[in-house]
Design a protein around this motif. Structure first.
Motif, PDB file in Angstrom:
ATOM      1  N   GLY A   1       0.985  -0.962   0.031  1.00  0.00           N
ATOM      2  CA  GLY A   1      -0.424  -0.046   0.046  1.00  0.00           C
ATOM      3  C   GLY A   1       0.763   0.852  -0.304  1.00  0.00           C
TER       4      GLY A   1
ATOM      5  N   ALA B   1      -2.041   2.464  -6.540  1.00  0.00           N
ATOM      6  CA  ALA B   1      -2.949   1.460  -6.746  1.00  0.00           C
ATOM      7  C   ALA B   1      -3.197   0.416  -8.366  1.00  0.00           C
TER       8      ALA B   1
ATOM      9  N   THR C   1      -3.712  -4.113   3.495  1.00  0.00           N
ATOM     10  CA  THR C   1      -3.207  -2.906   2.848  1.00  0.00           C
ATOM     11  C   THR C   1      -3.747  -2.051   3.971  1.00  0.00           C
TER      12      THR C   1
ATOM     13  N   THR D   1      -5.016   3.106   0.494  1.00  0.00           N
ATOM     14  CA  THR D   1      -4.585   2.568  -1.013  1.00  0.00           C
ATOM     15  C   THR D   1      -6.479   1.692  -1.122  1.00  0.00           C
TER      16      THR D   1
END
Length: 340
Positions: free
Chosen positions: A302, A307, A324, A328
Motif C-alpha cells: 500500500g 493503486a 493494505t 490504498t
C-alpha cells in the motif's frame, strides 16, 4: 496490532463495550478512541500530533488512550472496529475474489502507510506460522516493518524460503534479508537463492538452477504451504529504483513496455501479465506459476501511488488474503471501478 482483544457479541458489540456505545455519540467516541490508539501504538505519533490530526485536545487524547487500555482494546493489539474498514474489506473481497482482506487505518492521506500495513502483516504472519510448514517470502519496506510485530513462538520443522535472489551491493534493503531475519526468530531452516536477483542471460539462469545447486530451492518451493509478497510501483518512490537496483534506462524501458509494478522483480502490466522485457527472463526468482499454485497467497502492500501496481498484483497472484491501508484500499476500488 490486530483485531480481537475483546470478545464480540452479535451486532458488533464486545463484552467490554458500554451501553453508551449503542448511541451515535458512543459509536463516534469508539471510532475516535481506536484511531487515537492506532496512531499512538502503531504509527508512533506523539499525543500532541494525534490531537492536531484528529482536531481534539491533548487531554482528550490522553483520556482516549486510557479508555482503550481499560477496555482491553490495546495489548500491542488493537480491535479493528472502525466503521469504514469493514466496508472497504468487503469491497476488496468481492472485487478480487479474496477470502480475506485486512485494511489498516492511517492518520491521513499523506501518512506513511508502511508502518500500519507492516503492523497488520506482522500479526497476520504470527497467526499463520505453524510447525511443519514451508513458507516463502518476498521483500520490501512493508515486510521489513512487519518484523517488529511478529510474535515469536515455538514451532518445529519450519522451513522459510526466500523467493528472490540477492544483490551484489547491499544498501538499506536486500531481497533475502526478510526471510533470513524471520527464520532466526523461529530458529527455522532458511533456503536462499544464492545468486544475484538479476543475471546477465537466460543461459546463466538455467546453469545456476540446473548445475549450481539452486534447483533444490526451486523444487522445494513447489511444496510451499504459503507465500507472503508485496508489490513495487514504477514511480520515483520505488525501493528498487531509489536504492539503485535498476538503471534509469532499464526503468524507462520497463515503463515503455507497459509495466505498472513488479512482484519479486517480475514486472507486470495492469492486467497482471508479465511484460515483454528481457529482465523478466533473467530474474532469479521462484516462478510466478509456482506462486499462483501455492495454497495460501498473502499480498501485503500500500501507500500513495500504488493503486495500479496493487491491482496488477491482485490480478496476477490471485491472493487468498490482501493486507493494505484504508487510503490504498479506497484508491484500488475506485481505480478498478468496483462498488463498495
Amino acid at each position: 496490532m490486530s483485531g480481537g482483544a475483546a470478545t464480540t457479541r452479535p451486532g458488533g458489540l464486545s463484552e467490554n463495550s458500554s451501553l453508551a456505545d449503542l448511541s451515535p455519540t458512543g459509536r463516534r467516541s469508539a471510532r475516535l478512541r481506536l484511531r487515537a490508539a492506532w496512531m499512538y501504538y502503531v504509527e508512533g505519533m506523539t499525543q500532541s500530533a494525534i490531537a492536531e490530526a484528529l482536531d481534539i485536545g491533548r487531554v482528550t487524547v490522553v483520556r482516549l488512550l486510557a479508555d482503550a487500555r481499560q477496555l482491553n482494546e490495546v495489548k500491542i493489539s488493537l480491535s479493528r472496529e472502525i466503521a469504514e474498514l469493514p466496508r472497504l474489506e468487503m469491497g476488496l473481497q468481492k472485487a478480487f475474489g479474496l477470502r480475506e482482506a485486512v485494511v489498516a487505518p492511517v492518520s491521513g492521506p499523506f501518512a506513511d502507510a508502511t508502518s500500519a500495513i507492516g503492523a497488520a502483516t506482522g500479526l497476520f504472519i504470527s497467526d499463520l506460522i505453524r510447525s511443519d510448514m514451508k513458507i516463502g517470502f518476498g521483500w520490501g519496506r512493508t515486510l521489513m516493518r512487519a518484523l517488529g510485530f511478529i510474535d515469536e513462538k515455538t514451532v518445529s520443522n519450519l522451513q522459510v524460503i526466500s523467493l528472490l535472489g540477492g544483490i551484489t551491493k547491499a544498501k538499506q534493503y536486500n531481497p533475502s534479508e526478510f526471510a533470513w531475519q524471520l527464520s532466526r526468530l523461529f530458529q527455522a531452516d532458511c533456503h536462499l537463492i544464492a545468486a544475484p536477483a538479476i543475471v546477465d542471460s537466460v543461459e546463466t539462469k538455467q546453469a545456476l538452477i540446473e548445475r549450481c545447486g539452486l534447483g533444490t530451492v526451486y523444487n522445494l518451493a513447489r511444496e510451499m504451504d504459503a507465500v507472503v509478497l508485496s508489490v513495487g510501483e514504477m514511480d520515483s518512490e520505488s525501493t528498487s529504483l531509489r536504492f539503485g537496483f535498476f538503471s534509469d534506462a532499464d526503468w524507462a524501458s520497463l515503463i515503455a513496455a507497459g509495466a505498472v509494478g513488479d512482484v519479486i522483480y517480475n514486472f507486470i502490466d495492469i492486467e497482471g501479465r508479465p511484460v515483454d522485457h528481457p529482465i523478466n527472463s533473467r530474474v532469479m526468482s521462484i516462478p510466478i506459476e509456482t506462486l499462483q499454485a501455492t495454497p495460501e497467497r498473502i499480498l501485503t502492500s500500500g501507500g500513495p501511488g500504488k493503486a495500479k501496481a496493487v491491482i496488477a498484483a491482485l490480478r496476477m497472484l490471485r491472493p487468498t488474503v490482501f493486507i493494505t491501508d484504508e487510503i490504498t484500499a479506497a484508491a484500488v476500488l475506485e481505480e478498478a471501478g468496483a462498488d463498495y
